[in-house]
Scaffold this motif. Structure first.
Motif, short mmCIF file in Angstrom:
data_model
loop_
_atom_site.label_atom_id
_atom_site.label_comp_id
_atom_site.label_asym_id
_atom_site.label_seq_id
_atom_site.Cartn_x
_atom_site.Cartn_y
_atom_site.Cartn_z
N ALA B 28 0.80 -1.22 0.00
CA ALA B 28 0.00 0.00 0.00
C ALA B 28 0.83 1.27 0.00
O ALA B 28 0.37 2.31 0.44
N VAL B 29 2.07 1.17 -0.51
CA VAL B 29 2.88 2.38 -0.54
C VAL B 29 2.26 3.41 -1.46
O VAL B 29 2.30 4.61 -1.21
N GLY B 30 1.64 2.91 -2.54
CA GLY B 30 1.02 3.83 -3.49
C GLY B 30 -0.03 4.69 -2.82
O GLY B 30 -0.05 5.92 -3.00
N THR B 92 -1.97 11.12 -10.88
CA THR B 92 -1.23 10.03 -11.53
C THR B 92 -0.82 8.99 -10.50
O THR B 92 -0.82 7.79 -10.79
N SER B 93 -0.51 9.44 -9.29
CA SER B 93 -0.14 8.49 -8.25
C SER B 93 -1.35 7.64 -7.85
O SER B 93 -1.24 6.43 -7.64
N TRP B 94 -2.49 8.30 -7.76
CA TRP B 94 -3.74 7.60 -7.49
C TRP B 94 -3.99 6.53 -8.56
O TRP B 94 -4.35 5.39 -8.27
N PHE B 95 -3.77 6.93 -9.81
CA PHE B 95 -3.95 6.02 -10.94
C PHE B 95 -3.07 4.78 -10.78
O PHE B 95 -3.46 3.67 -11.15
N SER B 96 -1.88 4.97 -10.20
CA SER B 96 -0.93 3.85 -10.13
C SER B 96 -1.23 2.89 -8.98
O SER B 96 -0.69 1.80 -8.93
N CYS B 97 -2.11 3.32 -8.04
CA CYS B 97 -2.37 2.45 -6.88
C CYS B 97 -3.16 1.22 -7.30
O CYS B 97 -3.93 1.26 -8.24
N GLU B 99 -4.44 -1.86 -8.85
CA GLU B 99 -4.33 -2.79 -9.98
C GLU B 99 -3.08 -2.55 -10.82
O GLU B 99 -2.38 -3.48 -11.20
N TRP B 100 -2.81 -1.27 -11.14
CA TRP B 100 -1.71 -0.99 -12.04
C TRP B 100 -0.40 -1.46 -11.41
O TRP B 100 0.43 -2.07 -12.06
N GLU B 101 -0.25 -1.14 -10.11
CA GLU B 101 0.97 -1.53 -9.38
C GLU B 101 1.16 -3.04 -9.44
O GLU B 101 2.26 -3.53 -9.71
N ARG B 102 0.05 -3.75 -9.20
CA ARG B 102 0.14 -5.21 -9.15
C ARG B 102 0.63 -5.75 -10.48
O ARG B 102 1.51 -6.60 -10.55
N LYS B 103 0.05 -5.21 -11.54
CA LYS B 103 0.43 -5.71 -12.86
C LYS B 103 1.88 -5.32 -13.18
O LYS B 103 2.64 -6.11 -13.75
N PHE B 104 2.26 -4.12 -12.78
CA PHE B 104 3.63 -3.64 -13.02
C PHE B 104 4.61 -4.57 -12.31
O PHE B 104 5.66 -4.93 -12.85
N LYS B 105 4.25 -4.97 -11.09
CA LYS B 105 5.11 -5.88 -10.33
C LYS B 105 5.19 -7.23 -11.03
O LYS B 105 6.26 -7.83 -11.13
N GLN B 106 4.04 -7.70 -11.52
CA GLN B 106 4.01 -8.99 -12.23
C GLN B 106 4.94 -9.00 -13.42
O GLN B 106 5.60 -9.99 -13.73
N GLN B 107 4.99 -7.86 -14.11
CA GLN B 107 5.81 -7.79 -15.31
C GLN B 107 7.27 -7.49 -14.98
O GLN B 107 8.06 -7.17 -15.86
N GLY B 108 7.62 -7.56 -13.70
CA GLY B 108 9.01 -7.39 -13.32
C GLY B 108 9.40 -5.95 -13.10
O GLY B 108 10.59 -5.61 -13.10
N GLY B 109 8.44 -5.05 -12.91
CA GLY B 109 8.79 -3.66 -12.65
C GLY B 109 9.13 -3.44 -11.19
O GLY B 109 8.73 -4.21 -10.32
N ASN B 110 9.84 -2.36 -10.93
CA ASN B 110 10.24 -2.05 -9.56
C ASN B 110 9.33 -0.94 -9.02
O ASN B 110 9.55 0.24 -9.27
N VAL B 111 8.32 -1.36 -8.25
CA VAL B 111 7.33 -0.39 -7.76
C VAL B 111 7.96 0.62 -6.81
O VAL B 111 7.68 1.81 -6.86
#
Lengths: 237, 625
Positions: B28-30, B92-97, B99-111
């Motif tokens: 929940a950092v986002g 934009t930060s709200w937008f990233s909280c 679902e987007w974060e989860r998918k970004f993490k799945q694709q190997g992104g560094n949240v």
């Protein structure tokens, strides 16, 4: 089934006289703003550019070409209809929004014309869809086309041009003729029976053997739905 | 020690960075970071008096470095830019909280890195906006450059390449600005604005020219002015979703802020106006105006060619910067207000557009305009947001972009600059064409089989998008609200704004009242709606019950024309796409490589001890004499 069936006369509901004034106005406006969707074979198409463009200028009568059936009022068939094409013509006709009018130009649409011996042409257009007006000739001159269209305008204005309703009331007859040509599994994307219910135009001839046959073969197209929101717990593919 | 409001804001912002740094690995950092942005925004709203012509708020902190006093303060201009920055960051930060974060993490992104980079960007931007003299401006400038690099490089891969290209440009820009600051210091003996203002009056034409070129090109690099614009599109487009929306909305406008501060406030448009280019009819101000117009035209038509929605929008970002600069260079009340208002309007539109594109990307996995279509049936709200955004971007009523562009056009016509006006019209034509391509190829036409079962974007994305769409419409309906802030900001840089009413402006040569404009427009829509709904219920038909030259359509037949869109137009203008700027960049790169090879050759072949000895001797001689 080759004889023209008599179009049944339907008694008008008695309403208030003002409603009829409004209907007259709508008809008047309708007859002065016609959009043509033209299916043109090679020969018939030749007569239309002079009729549309500056020499005879159909637009002074309020008639314009239109490119899509959803916005068109008149389906103009100029010339022979081969069986392959007839499928497309019927598809297009069914996609047009009512009220719609069909005008058959040239002898080919009346009785097959010079192609009457051909195995590949549909001889009479009105066996497959109700035709409001024929303009005979091979080819009719642009003056004839324009006077024919003026005749159609008068008929729309007086409320006589309602043969589009016949397609709903006697759908079974038309569908039967179509199935004779195209085979038993013939179907178009448009659901005519539902539309007939929608327009309150269910007649005695709407349903019959042929529509039952259609319902056996029909693969229905469901309308696209709008979807909003979702269940967050569902995994994201 | 009592903190001023500005200190509170900066401390809050620094705390956001720390939270992202320390707690970023956790859950929940986002949401936490988003709430903290909201807190910053509240502090900024406490300073709202600035936007209505209040006195500047100074920071209690001041440093002294080598006899130079560093100070930080907020005035109306800083407040205006900070408002846009924080709202963009919050949404934009709200937008990233979620679902987007989860998918970004799945694709190997560094949240963690992503949120840290965003927080750093906001913090450094606030520091830059708060700068009270040239030295603190430069410090803020460098911080912003590096923070931007961090955010661009988060995704890795292609993004790293684009980010490297950006940082090369940014370092060069930083050096030119540093050179300019050194020259100013030599002339004024101080880096305080007051001292510089006095010194500018005594400067010779040559000195002023030098400074305008150095500062203009240095700040112009960040803004993406021609010919320094090549880095921007790829760098912004390849940034992870919300970061891209944030950068696209406000990041380049820091360059505009600095240009306003230095070129307009310190040097003065009048002084720049007097700098004639020898043997021609134009002066430095015309030069800036023409650069702005070409910045509108070329990138916009480059955007027209793009097949990736992200790139298309990123190229537009460069083009719209031209409108802002053009309005401000005209420096009359209408144009300056239009240019500055366009910063806010464009930020809202661009953030909304990019969010909609990334929402579609989130669901379909692609932003390729040739692989989408018909999504309006599946994502109607995203379609609505994108529609609002493109109307705003193209500058048509009833959205806010119309107001700012109208003001810019108006000022060009009143100043008698028809050629510049024509240029902006050509640019707008390209904008309209390309945004239509965007919405058509994504949302209209045929729904693909593989997208049959996708759903609308999640609410965590949808709500900020809808807020932005609402903002676009509201500021279009009541442009008086942001225009009040704009006029206050213009006064701080020595320009006057127009007379403001709630619905627009009051002017002797023709007013604008958006409430009327939109009222008439909606009355037209209302008549249409009455006709439409009085004709009885409509019938929804299946997508394949459609007319395509009489064909019987099935799901495997493509009847939507999206590939090679505008092929007729492209056939006409193909010859203009020559890649001249690319060629220029490559030639400069080659030149630098060649020189460095030459230097290496000399250095390696000769006797290195001899070099050392001669350098040492030279230094000793310099010290002695």
């Amino acid at each position: 089934m080759s004889t023209l069936q008599k179009i049944p006369v339907i008694e008008e509901k008695k309403g208030n006289p003002l409603a009829r004034v409004f209907d007259d106005l709508v008809r008047f406006c309708r007859s002065r703003s016609l959009f043509i969707l033209h299916y043109c074979t090679g020969c018939g198409a030749i007569e239309l550019p002079p009729a549309m463009t500056s020499r005879f200028d159909m637009e002074r009568l309020g008639i314009q070409p239109m490119v899509s059936p959803r916005q068109a009022d008149i389906l103009l068939i100029t010339g022979y209809v081969s069986i392959k094409t007839l499928k497309r013509v019927i598809l297009t006709y069914e996609q047009m929004g009512s009220p719609k009018y069909v005008v058959g130009i040239c002898s080919c649409t009346v009785n097959g014309g010079m192609y009457w011996q051909s195995y590949a042409t549909a001889k009479k257009l009105d066996e497959y869809m109700p035709v409001d007006l024929y303009i005979a000739g091979c080819m009719p001159r642009p003056e004839a086309v324009i006077s024919g269209l003026q005749k159609l305008m008068d008929r729309i204005n007086s409320g006589e041009a309602d043969s589009w309703q016949d397609y709903y009331r006697n759908y079974d007859y038309y569908l039967g003729n179509q199935q004779k040509l195209f085979g038993e599994d013939w179907q178009t994307p448009t659901d005519i029976i539902t539309e007939a219910k929608h327009y309150e135009l269910m007649g005695e001839g709407t349903l019959g053997d042929h529509t039952r046959l259609l319902e056996q073969h029909q693969k229905p197209l469901e309308a696209l739905d709008m979807r909003l929101g979702h269940n967050i717990k569902e995994s994201v593919e | 020690m009592i903190f001023s409001l500005l200190d509170e804001l900066l401390i809050f912002s620094a705390a956001t960075v720390l939270v992202a740094l320390i707690l970023g690995r956790g859950l929940a950092v986002g949401w936490m970071v988003t709430i903290l942005y909201g807190g910053q925004l509240l502090v900024l709203i406490k300073m709202a008096a600035l936007g209505y012509g209040g006195d500047p708020i100074a920071s209690e902190l001041s440093l002294s470095v080598m006899g130079q006093d560093l100070s930080w303060r907020f005035d109306a201009l800083s407040w205006f830019f900070a408002l846009i920055t924080l709202v963009a960051a919050l949404l934009t930060s709200w937008f990233s909280c979620g679902e987007w974060e989860r998918k970004f993490k799945q694709q190997g992104g560094n949240v963690w890195l992503f949120h840290l980079a965003m927080a750093l960007n906001v913090f450094t931007m606030l520091i830059l906006l708060a700068s009270g003299d040239l030295l603190s401006l430069f410090i803020g400038w460098e911080l912003v450059s590096w923070a931007g690099f961090l955010l661009m490089a988060v995704a890795g891969g292609v993004a790293t390449k684009a980010a490297m290209r950006y940082i090369t440009y940014a370092v060069v820009g930083g050096m030119t600005i540093f050179g300019g600051i050194a020259l100013v210091y030599a002339a004024a003996g101080s880096l305080q604005y007051e001292a510089i203002l006095i010194a500018v009056e005594k400067m010779s034409t040559g000195q002023l020219w030098m400074l305008v070129l150095l500062f203009g090109s240095g700040f112009g690099i960040k803004m993406g002015l021609l010919p320094f614009h090549l880095w921007q599109a790829a760098a912004y487009a390849e940034t992870p979703g919300p970061g891209s929306a944030f950068l696209g909305a406000i990041s380049s406008r820091m360059g505009l802020f600095a240009i306003l501060l230095v070129l307009v406030k310190l040097f003065g448009i009048v002084n720049i106006d007097s700098l004639k280019i020898p043997f021609t009819l134009i002066d430095a101000r015309d030069l800036l105006a023409w650069i702005a117009v070409f910045t509108i035209i070329f990138p916009t038509y480059t955007a027209l060619k793009q097949n990736d929605a992200r790139y298309l929008l990123a190229w537009h970002g460069i083009g719209q910067g031209g409108y802002m600069l053009l309005g401000l260079v005209t420096a009359n009340s209408l144009g300056a207000a239009g240019g500055l208002l366009h910063v806010l309007n464009y930020a809202a539109c661009q953030a909304a557009l990019l969010m909609a594109v990334f929402a579609v990307m989130h669901r379909t996995g692609t932003a390729d305009l040739n692989k989408l279509g018909g999504l309006v049936a599946r994502m109607p709200l995203s379609f609505l947001v994108l529609l609002t955004g493109i109307i705003g971007l193209a500058g048509l009523p009833p959205m806010n972009g119309f107001v700012s562009k109208w003001l810019v056009y108006r000022s060009l016509l009143e100043d008698g600059m028809p050629l510049l006006f024509l240029g902006t019209i050509i640019g707008t034509l390209g904008t309209i064409l390309s945004v239509y391509k965007l919405i058509h190829n994504m949302f209209l036409g045929q729904l693909r089989v593989e997208h049959e079962h996708i759903r609308e974007a999640p609410w965590s994305m949808m709500i900020p998008m809808l807020i932005l769409a609402g903002t676009i419409f509201t500021t279009g309906l009541l442009p008086g609200i942001p225009l009040t802030w704009v006029t206050a900001a213009l006064q701080t840089i020595g320009l006057t704004g127009p007379e403001i009413t709630l619905g627009g402006i009051e002017s002797s040569s023709g007013s604008l009242d958006m409430i009327w404009v939109i009222g008439v427009l909606f009355a037209g829509f209302g008549i249409g709606a009455v006709i439409f709904y009085s004709a009885g219920p409509s019938k929804r038909v299946h997508q394949l019950d459609n007319y395509a030259g009489g064909h019987f359509l099935s799901a495997d037949v493509r009847y939507q024309y999206s590939d090679n869109f505008y092929s007729g137009l492209m056939h006409l203008i193909r010859g203009w796409y020559r890649g001249s700027f690319q060629w220029l960049e490559n030639s400069i790169t080659s030149l630098v490589e060649f020189l460095s090879l030459g230097m290496q050759g000399i250095y390696r072949r000769a006797n290195s001890e001899f070099y050392l000895l001669s350098t040492a001797l030279f230094i000793i001689a310099w010290v002695v004499f």
